[in-house]
Design a protein around this motif. Structure first.
Motif, PDB file in Angstrom:
ATOM      1  N   ILE A 128       1.616  10.252  -3.329  1.00 36.04           N
ATOM      2  CA  ILE A 128       1.531   8.853  -4.305  1.00 36.04           C
ATOM      3  C   ILE A 128       0.432   8.433  -4.985  1.00 36.04           C
ATOM      4  O   ILE A 128      -0.295   7.854  -3.878  1.00 36.04           O
ATOM      5  N   PRO A 129       0.421   7.774  -5.849  1.00 37.20           N
ATOM      6  CA  PRO A 129      -0.860   7.522  -6.065  1.00 37.20           C
ATOM      7  C   PRO A 129      -0.971   6.230  -5.521  1.00 37.20           C
ATOM      8  O   PRO A 129      -0.206   5.480  -4.994  1.00 37.20           O
ATOM      9  N   SER A 130      -2.454   5.974  -4.957  1.00 34.86           N
ATOM     10  CA  SER A 130      -2.747   4.653  -4.156  1.00 34.86           C
ATOM     11  C   SER A 130      -2.822   3.107  -4.928  1.00 34.86           C
ATOM     12  O   SER A 130      -2.717   3.300  -5.976  1.00 34.86           O
ATOM     13  N   SER A 131      -2.539   2.436  -4.119  1.00 32.67           N
ATOM     14  CA  SER A 131      -1.970   1.530  -5.329  1.00 32.67           C
ATOM     15  C   SER A 131      -3.425   0.680  -5.219  1.00 32.67           C
ATOM     16  O   SER A 131      -3.904   0.908  -4.634  1.00 32.67           O
ATOM     17  N   PRO A 132      -3.180  -0.456  -6.509  1.00 36.29           N
ATOM     18  CA  PRO A 132      -4.372  -0.643  -6.524  1.00 36.29           C
ATOM     19  C   PRO A 132      -5.264  -1.433  -5.684  1.00 36.29           C
ATOM     20  O   PRO A 132      -4.720  -2.807  -4.962  1.00 36.29           O
ATOM     21  N   GLY A 159      -4.539  -3.184 -12.412  1.00 35.92           N
ATOM     22  CA  GLY A 159      -5.326  -2.749 -10.848  1.00 35.92           C
ATOM     23  C   GLY A 159      -4.226  -3.999 -10.075  1.00 35.92           C
ATOM     24  O   GLY A 159      -4.652  -4.320  -9.241  1.00 35.92           O
ATOM     25  N   LEU A 160      -3.115  -4.099 -10.326  1.00 35.28           N
ATOM     26  CA  LEU A 160      -2.352  -4.685  -9.744  1.00 35.28           C
ATOM     27  C   LEU A 160      -0.985  -3.777  -9.052  1.00 35.28           C
ATOM     28  O   LEU A 160      -0.830  -2.589 -10.159  1.00 35.28           O
ATOM     29  N   PRO A 161      -0.126  -4.576  -8.535  1.00 34.66           N
ATOM     30  CA  PRO A 161       0.883  -3.212  -7.893  1.00 34.66           C
ATOM     31  C   PRO A 161       2.158  -3.790  -9.004  1.00 34.66           C
ATOM     32  O   PRO A 161       2.545  -4.063  -9.389  1.00 34.66           O
ATOM     33  N   LEU A 162       2.816  -2.641  -9.160  1.00 35.34           N
ATOM     34  CA  LEU A 162       3.838  -2.235 -10.174  1.00 35.34           C
ATOM     35  C   LEU A 162       5.305  -2.405  -9.769  1.00 35.34           C
ATOM     36  O   LEU A 162       5.560  -1.656  -8.550  1.00 35.34           O
ATOM     37  N   GLY A 168       3.110   5.626  -9.547  1.00 32.95           N
ATOM     38  CA  GLY A 168       3.165   4.000  -9.500  1.00 32.95           C
ATOM     39  C   GLY A 168       3.842   2.972  -9.253  1.00 32.95           C
ATOM     40  O   GLY A 168       2.769   1.841  -8.250  1.00 32.95           O
ATOM     41  N   ALA A 169       4.196   2.929  -9.100  1.00 29.21           N
ATOM     42  CA  ALA A 169       5.584   2.058  -8.643  1.00 29.21           C
ATOM     43  C   ALA A 169       5.505   1.573  -6.887  1.00 29.21           C
ATOM     44  O   ALA A 169       6.188   2.319  -6.392  1.00 29.21           O
ATOM     45  N   ARG A 170       5.333   0.113  -7.016  1.00 28.68           N
ATOM     46  CA  ARG A 170       4.883  -0.342  -5.050  1.00 28.68           C
ATOM     47  C   ARG A 170       6.288  -0.385  -4.743  1.00 28.68           C
ATOM     48  O   ARG A 170       6.452  -0.856  -4.140  1.00 28.68           O
ATOM     49  N   ARG A 204       0.792  -1.060  -0.138  1.00 30.66           N
ATOM     50  CA  ARG A 204       0.189  -0.292  -0.070  1.00 30.66           C
ATOM     51  C   ARG A 204       0.774   1.677  -0.013  1.00 30.66           C
ATOM     52  O   ARG A 204       0.070   2.304  -0.212  1.00 30.66           O
ATOM     53  N   ARG A 205       1.771   1.267   0.573  1.00 31.38           N
ATOM     54  CA  ARG A 205       3.690   2.389   0.045  1.00 31.38           C
ATOM     55  C   ARG A 205       4.411   1.761  -0.342  1.00 31.38           C
ATOM     56  O   ARG A 205       4.467   0.341  -0.587  1.00 31.38           O
ATOM     57  N   PRO A 206       5.125   2.188  -0.897  1.00 30.30           N
ATOM     58  CA  PRO A 206       6.540   2.049  -2.136  1.00 30.30           C
ATOM     59  C   PRO A 206       7.231   1.219  -0.453  1.00 30.30           C
ATOM     60  O   PRO A 206       7.503   1.527   0.514  1.00 30.30           O
ATOM     61  N   GLN A 207       7.511   0.166  -1.405  1.00 26.78           N
ATOM     62  CA  GLN A 207       8.866  -0.797  -0.680  1.00 26.78           C
ATOM     63  C   GLN A 207      10.552  -1.433  -2.176  1.00 26.78           C
ATOM     64  O   GLN A 207       9.867  -0.930  -2.501  1.00 26.78           O
ATOM     65  N   VAL A 208      11.211  -1.687  -1.099  1.00 21.66           N
ATOM     66  CA  VAL A 208      12.242  -1.891  -1.639  1.00 21.66           C
ATOM     67  C   VAL A 208      12.722  -3.111  -1.730  1.00 21.66           C
ATOM     68  O   VAL A 208      12.691  -3.957  -0.641  1.00 21.66           O
ATOM     69  N   MET A 209      12.738  -3.542  -2.806  1.00 14.34           N
ATOM     70  CA  MET A 209      13.881  -5.213  -3.482  1.00 14.34           C
ATOM     71  C   MET A 209      15.012  -5.085  -3.190  1.00 14.34           C
ATOM     72  O   MET A 209      15.811  -4.153  -3.906  1.00 14.34           O
TER      73      MET A 209
END
Length: 272
Positions: free
Chosen positions: A268-272, A204-207, A243-245, A5-10
């Motif tokens: 930041i645009p909300s997550s799908p 409608g899916l996380p990017l 929109g990247a999550r 729901r908020r951006p994360q890091v890989m």
């Protein structure tokens, strides 16, 4: 569960001797655990473990060699960091299955099931989140597959739509979309994709955005991957605003700082 729901890091852990960014190559078991701990301490939500370099023109790696590289690493990471999310970066179904058995939580498949006919069914059986990436051809010849008959984003939406049908039929529930920056795309196409990334949110899916130190960053600046951190921060900022999550990066602390500053300054645009 991984909360996007908020951006994360890989964070990227390359168990390959020929990754395009030399600074990302893990040299030993101790080095692996040291890097993993540093990434998790810096805020990485996921560690992405790969044993097959997918840089353009990368040499073939046998299935057995790939397993020898990644399985002990995943077992060691799972034992040392039991709460961490571990991702296996592979396009081979058997490698994916053994990696999940060893402790991996997420399947990151650059080929979207096109390089192994068993991958999609295996992903459904494993019942783990699946990163669905767009690519044409193979890592060895993908640079020859950059001609798109239609608009680039239209092609990507159609590709993802069709692959999602197959994944859902196989029982895959959680999917993250990766547009595949640098994979079967020219520099101009990569930058167009970054500019229009938000158009993929229609699915409608996380990017996921994998831009870290890639040629689309360093070549226009006349630099090398080693000098591309500042450029990576710039393109990751654009990706977040579009929109990247999940940011897949070599440099976790800098990515976390980018997320914090962008989140503090923009909605930041909300997550799908």
């Amino acid at each position: 569960m991984l909360d996007l729901r908020r951006p994360q890091v890989m964070g990227i852990l390359n168990l390959t001797p020929d990754s395009f960014f030399a600074g990302s190559r893990v040299s030993s078991a101790d080095d692996l655990l040291y890097r993993a701990e540093a990434m998790l301490t810096a805020g990485a939500a996921v560690l992405d473990v790969g044993g097959y370099s997918t840089r353009p023109g990368a040499p073939e790696v046998t299935e057995e060699e790939e397993k020898q590289r990644i399985l002990p690493a995943i077992e060691a990471l799972r034992q040392r960091f039991p709460e961490a999310f571990l991702s296996i970066d592979t396009f081979r179904a058997s490698v994916a299955a053994e990696a999940v058995a060893a402790g991996a939580d997420i399947l990151n498949d650059i080929s979207a099931g096109t390089l192994d006919a068993d991958m999609i069914a295996t992903a459904g059986r494993l019942n783990v989140p699946y990163v669905l990436m767009h690519m044409r051809g193979t890592p060895q010849d993908m640079a020859q597959h950059t001609d798109y008959a239609d608009d680039l984003l239209t092609e990507l939406v159609r590709f993802f739509r069709d692959k999602l049908v197959a994944l859902r039929a196989a029982g895959v529930v959680d999917v993250i979309l990766d547009p595949g920056f640098g994979f079967a795309k020219t520099s101009a196409q990569n930058h167009e994709l970054l500019r229009r990334l938000d158009e993929l949110r229609v699915l409608g899916l996380p990017l996921l955005a994998g831009l870290s130190r890639k040629s689309m960053v360093y070549k226009p600046l006349g630099l090398t991957p080693d000098a591309a951190l500042t450029g990576t921060v710039a393109v990751n900022t654009i990706a977040l605003l579009n929109g990247a999550r999940l940011l897949r990066v070599h440099d976790v602390a800098e990515a976390m700082q980018t997320i914090q500053l962008v989140s503090n300054t923009y909605s930041i645009p909300s997550s799908p």
